[in-house]
Design an enzyme around this catalytic site. Structure first.
Site, PDB file in Angstrom:
ATOM      1  CG  ASP A  47      -1.799   1.168   1.377  1.00 11.13           C
ATOM      2  OD1 ASP A  47      -2.955   1.064   0.952  1.00 11.13           O
ATOM      3  OD2 ASP A  47      -1.360   2.215   1.889  1.00 11.13           O
ATOM      4  CE1 TYR A  52       0.128   7.714   2.997  1.00 10.39           C
ATOM      5  CE2 TYR A  52       0.513   5.476   2.234  1.00 10.39           C
ATOM      6  CZ  TYR A  52      -0.284   6.400   2.874  1.00 10.39           C
ATOM      7  OH  TYR A  52      -1.489   6.003   3.393  1.00 10.39           O
ATOM      8  CE  LYS A  81      -4.037   4.569   0.824  1.00  9.94           C
ATOM      9  NZ  LYS A  81      -2.605   4.325   0.973  1.00  9.94           N
ATOM     10  CG  HIS A 112      -4.930   9.642   0.648  1.00  8.54           C
ATOM     11  ND1 HIS A 112      -3.578   9.689   0.442  1.00  8.54           N
ATOM     12  CD2 HIS A 112      -5.081   9.121   1.892  1.00  8.54           C
ATOM     13  CE1 HIS A 112      -2.938   9.222   1.517  1.00  8.54           C
ATOM     14  NE2 HIS A 112      -3.835   8.879   2.415  1.00  8.54           N
TER      15      HIS A 112
END
Length: 315
Positions: A47, A52, A81, A112
């Protein structure tokens, strides 16, 4: 159907244990090493998200493993996302994600947060002037386009309340396959799970241990005396108890540890059997939402003036 997989409403299967690749001050080498280790241990679901910063490292490690013949592309499941700044054009955003990953498609693409930001707002914590009015219909049409173009195999959402899920279903041609939300023994999401089950939307749990190790996380779940006593009774660890609880509720769990011992320990949660007494004890735990999303609340520009607005009182 294998017990370590779930079939989504879109017809595809997803491994129920995922490795989250968000790490505070993300470090490429550490992430790549963790992904290689995880593959050796049997993890098959990874994921990530644009915000990120770990898409290139994840893609790199997976592509190396594929080239070396350790794993086939179709045997790994990759989730990324859509950040708020890309709501105006999900197709271009996903193309950029695929470029970062070095892949032709993602297995799953999620919205997200139900928040739209200006195109240049790429910080994890938006400032007041970054917010735009959310047009969920337009965003979701873009997500459906990603699916139609074959850029991903399934689409879903993250951090959506029961009410926002129902609103989305009013106009979606393709219903979301997944809603990825905070869920653990101290934030059990029973109402949301009911609503999602009714519409065959799979609930995926992030922070299934309460997010220890994250800047916003807490050790309250794994340190809870009830969780610790259940662990003692089964000769398991508190983390295994929390993960097995999530799995026993039909959710998938996204764990975020790059520590080799803990990664192995998390994987072993499958072998634990919780009995009815354990489960009813967990139901007595006080509830506490840890990731509250305060950074998306303001009184002028955000569509959410209060936390109750953001979560529609699911808080």
């Amino acid at each position: 159907m294998r017990s370590d997989q779930v079939r989504l409403n879109s017809g595809i299967t997803m491994p129920v244990l995922g490795l989250g690749t968000y790490s505070f001050a993300n470090d490429k080498a550490t992430t790549e090493l963790a992904v290689h280790l995880a593959l050796k241990m049997g993890y098959r679901h990874f994921d990530t998200a644009k915000i990120y910063g770990s898409e290139p490292a994840l893609g790199n490690a997976l592509n190396e493993a594929i080239i070396e013949g350790c794993v086939k592309r179709e045997d790994v499941f990759v989730t990324s996302k859509l950040w708020g700044s890309d709501h105006h054009d999900p197709v271009s955003a996903l193309r950029q994600t695929l470029k970062n990953l070095g892949m032709e498609y993602a297995d799953m693409y999620l919205v997200h947060w139900p928040v739209k930001l200006k195109p240049w707002a790429v910080n994890p914590v938006p400032s007041e002037e970054d917010f735009e009015k959310l047009d969920l219909e337009a965003t979701w049409a873009g997500m459906e386009k990603c699916l139609e173009l074959g850029l991903c195999r399934t689409i879903g959402v993250s951090n959506f309340s029961s009410k926002k899920i129902q609103r989305l279903l009013d106009f979606a041609s393709v219903p979301p396959a997944v809603n990825q939300v905070e869920m653990h023994p101290m934030w059990r999401q029973s109402r949301l799970r009911e609503v999602c089950a009714e519409h065959k939307i799979h609930v995926s749990a992030y922070s299934p241990l309460g997010g220890p190790g994250n800047s916003w996380g807490s050790t309250a779940v794994v340190e809870h005396p009830i969780i610790q006593s259940i662990a003692l009774k089964h000769k398991a660890t508190p983390a295994q108890v929390a993960l097995k609880w999530g799995l026993s509720k039909g959710a998938s769990v996204i764990v975020k540890s790059f520590n080799q011992e803990r990664m192995r320990e998390n994987m072993a949660a499958f072998n634990l059997k919780l009995d009815d007494e354990d489960l009813s004890q967990i139901e007595t735990l006080e509830e506490w939402k840890i990731m509250r999303g305060e950074f998306l609340i303001n009184e002028t520009t955000s569509p959410y003036r209060t936390l109750e607005d953001l979560w529609d009182y699911d808080i």
